[in-house]
Enzyme design. Structure first.
Site, mmCIF file in Angstrom:
data_model
loop_
_atom_site.group_PDB
_atom_site.id
_atom_site.type_symbol
_atom_site.label_atom_id
_atom_site.label_comp_id
_atom_site.label_asym_id
_atom_site.label_seq_id
_atom_site.Cartn_x
_atom_site.Cartn_y
_atom_site.Cartn_z
ATOM 1 N N ARG A 1 0.841 -1.204 0.000
ATOM 2 C CA ARG A 1 0.000 0.000 0.000
ATOM 3 C C ARG A 1 0.873 1.249 0.000
ATOM 4 O O ARG A 1 0.555 2.247 -0.668
ATOM 5 C CB ARG A 1 -0.955 -0.013 1.195
ATOM 6 C CG ARG A 1 -2.036 1.044 1.054
ATOM 7 C CD ARG A 1 -3.133 0.866 2.078
ATOM 8 N NE ARG A 1 -2.647 1.030 3.439
ATOM 9 C CZ ARG A 1 -3.380 0.788 4.528
ATOM 10 N NH1 ARG A 1 -4.621 0.347 4.411
ATOM 11 N NH2 ARG A 1 -2.876 0.969 5.732
ATOM 12 N N LYS B 1 -2.559 6.365 1.266
ATOM 13 C CA LYS B 1 -2.434 6.849 2.648
ATOM 14 C C LYS B 1 -1.439 8.006 2.691
ATOM 15 O O LYS B 1 -0.243 7.803 2.918
ATOM 16 C CB LYS B 1 -2.002 5.694 3.556
ATOM 17 C CG LYS B 1 -2.328 5.918 5.023
ATOM 18 C CD LYS B 1 -2.287 4.606 5.785
ATOM 19 C CE LYS B 1 -2.343 4.791 7.274
ATOM 20 N NZ LYS B 1 -3.645 5.221 7.780
ATOM 21 N N GLU C 1 -16.166 6.434 4.132
ATOM 22 C CA GLU C 1 -15.473 5.808 5.258
ATOM 23 C C GLU C 1 -15.337 6.789 6.404
ATOM 24 O O GLU C 1 -15.812 7.926 6.336
ATOM 25 C CB GLU C 1 -14.112 5.281 4.828
ATOM 26 C CG GLU C 1 -13.134 6.336 4.354
ATOM 27 C CD GLU C 1 -11.734 5.762 4.147
ATOM 28 O OE1 GLU C 1 -11.346 4.827 4.849
ATOM 29 O OE2 GLU C 1 -11.025 6.285 3.271
HETATM 30 N N1 PLP Z 1 -9.249 4.377 6.272
HETATM 31 C C1 PLP Z 1 -8.449 5.357 6.692
HETATM 32 C C2 PLP Z 1 -8.708 6.725 6.189
HETATM 33 C C3 PLP Z 1 -7.390 5.075 7.581
HETATM 34 O O1 PLP Z 1 -6.591 6.045 8.021
HETATM 35 C C4 PLP Z 1 -7.215 3.763 8.043
HETATM 36 C C5 PLP Z 1 -6.136 3.447 8.968
HETATM 37 O O2 PLP Z 1 -5.113 3.017 8.603
HETATM 38 C C6 PLP Z 1 -8.072 2.774 7.567
HETATM 39 C C7 PLP Z 1 -9.088 3.108 6.683
HETATM 40 C C8 PLP Z 1 -7.910 1.360 8.007
HETATM 41 O O3 PLP Z 1 -6.876 0.743 7.297
HETATM 42 P P1 PLP Z 1 -6.067 -0.449 7.924
HETATM 43 O O4 PLP Z 1 -7.042 -1.491 8.290
HETATM 44 O O5 PLP Z 1 -5.156 -0.896 6.842
HETATM 45 O O6 PLP Z 1 -5.361 0.077 9.111
HETATM 46 C C1 COI Z 2 -4.322 3.251 11.710
HETATM 47 O O1 COI Z 2 -5.420 2.750 11.983
HETATM 48 O O2 COI Z 2 -3.278 2.628 11.719
HETATM 49 C C2 COI Z 2 -4.186 4.626 11.342
HETATM 50 O O3 COI Z 2 -3.336 4.918 10.575
HETATM 51 C C3 COI Z 2 -4.999 5.587 11.997
HETATM 52 C C4 COI Z 2 -4.220 6.835 12.265
HETATM 53 C C5 COI Z 2 -4.407 7.819 11.185
HETATM 54 C C6 COI Z 2 -4.557 7.359 13.614
#
Ligand code: PLP
Ligand code: COI
Length: 333
Positions: A77, A180, A216
């Site tokens: 990612r 991200k 989201e």
């Molecule tokens: N969506 C956003 C905007 C996020 O910042 C996060 C956190 O990382 C997620 C979704 C969840 O992603 P993940 O499950 O890979 O942590």
């Molecule tokens: C995560 O869930 O790992 C995130 O990156 C959230 C963070 C922006 C606080």
């Protein structure tokens, strides 16, 4: 260290791993105790938001071994984030090795099994090249630091209220919402802050072209349960959550049908359960969604739904080594 009192905060640890990109290649990664970075004031990350990051966790299992959850997925990612911002792309192996090295060097900061806490890893990539013009750069730094963090819920899981903010767009359909990068958080911070002040645990964004579909949360994906279905939004402007992807797999294994599709705001009232999912929150059930400006609230109840709780348990059983790692998600350090 009082592991049970940890929140989601930066905590100083033994050190971090860094790697510099210049002259067309990644230099040898190095470990440092330094918490500060010497940066030129004209570095492109400071002006133009040329920065990407990741978030993932290492867990101490029931057997005392430490494992990182789906680290190669986070590496891939970050590669897509880097490509989107025209930043140098960190190789998957470099990313994975840096994460493992940070965990090894900070072994005393990995919370023991049974505390519900974990070691949060924060890989970051940013443009260090001094420049004034807005353009792609060929100098960057990759850093992985870590911090022990507590569980999202201290004791039992308590669903939180969410605010659906139709007055603020997080990301445009063909913008940067699916990677991200810092800018996505900059654009959502005002809505998040407002929701917090109003007593909401989370803010939800809608699609920015029609404001008819759920996108989201600020830092987590959205999911819902309806009968025997696990439903989660499909969109070009939401982050592909690794937690959500894992929940889809686990839901399928439990015999639920998995629907990844557009989710209209009008459907919210028909769901049995709703929740947020992500690395930081794991699975956070939502007790109600209030549509800002419309005086309309959809209630899901103060008790966490049974399907959300089964999914949370199935995920954590793998993360803490209580269940077999049947999908190859864990990397032992
Ligand atoms: N969506 C956003 C905007 C996020 O910042 C996060 C956190 O990382 C997620 C979704 C969840 O992603 P993940 O499950 O890979 O942590
Ligand atoms: C995560 O869930 O790992 C995130 O990156 C959230 C963070 C922006 C606080």
């Amino acid at each position: 260290m009082n592991w049970r009192e940890l929140g989601f905060n930066y905590y100083k640890t033994a050190g971090n791993v860094r790697c510099i990109y210049r002259d067309g290649h990644w230099e040898e990664p190095f470990f440092t105790e330094d918490e500060y970075i010497d940066l030129h004031m004209a570095a492109a990350c400071l002006h133009y938001g040329l920065d990407a990051f990741e978030g993932l966790k290492a867990f101490c299992g029931e057997d005392g071994r430490v494992r990182i959850f789906r680290v190669a997925d986070n590496a891939r990612r970050m590669q897509s984030s880097a490509e989107r911002l025209c930043l140098p792309v960190p190789p998957v192996e470099m990313f994975v090795e840096a994460c493992k090295e940070v965990v090894r060097r900070n072994s005393e900061f990995v919370p023991p099994y049974g505390t519900g806490a974990s070691l949060y890893l924060r890989p970051m990539l940013f443009a260090t090249k001094p420049c004034l013009g807005v353009r792609a750069v060929d100098e960057a730094m990759f850093v992985v630091f870590c911090s022990p963090v507590g569980p999202y819920y201290k004791d039992e899981v308590r669903p939180g209220r969410a605010l659906l903010d139709l007055g603020c767009d997080r990301a445009a359909p063909l913008g940067t919402g699916d990677v991200k990068v810092g800018g996505n958080y900059a654009s959502s911070i005002k809505a998040g802050d407002w929701a917090r002040q109003e007593g909401y645990a989370n803010v939800i964004f809608a699609d920015s072209s029609e404001r008819r579909y759920i996108e989201e949360c600020m830092a987590a994906n959205f999911f819902a349960i309806k009968g025997k279905s696990y439903i989660t939004p499909k969109s070009t402007s939401i982050l592909p959550s690794i937690t959500n992807k894992s929940l889809c797999t686990l839901a399928g294994e439990m015999g639920l049908s998995v629907e990844i599709r557009r989710v209209s705001i009008d459907e919210l009232a028909g769901f049995d359960e709703a929740g947020a999912c992500g690395t930081a929150v794991t699975v956070a059930p939502i007790s109600s969604i209030t549509v800002a400006g419309e005086e309309r609230t959809i209630d899901y109840g103060e008790k966490p739904g049974p399907v959300s709780m089964s999914l949370l348990k199935a995920l954590q059983d793998i993360q803490y080594g209580r269940a077999e790692d049947r999908f190859g998600w864990m990397t032992e350090v």
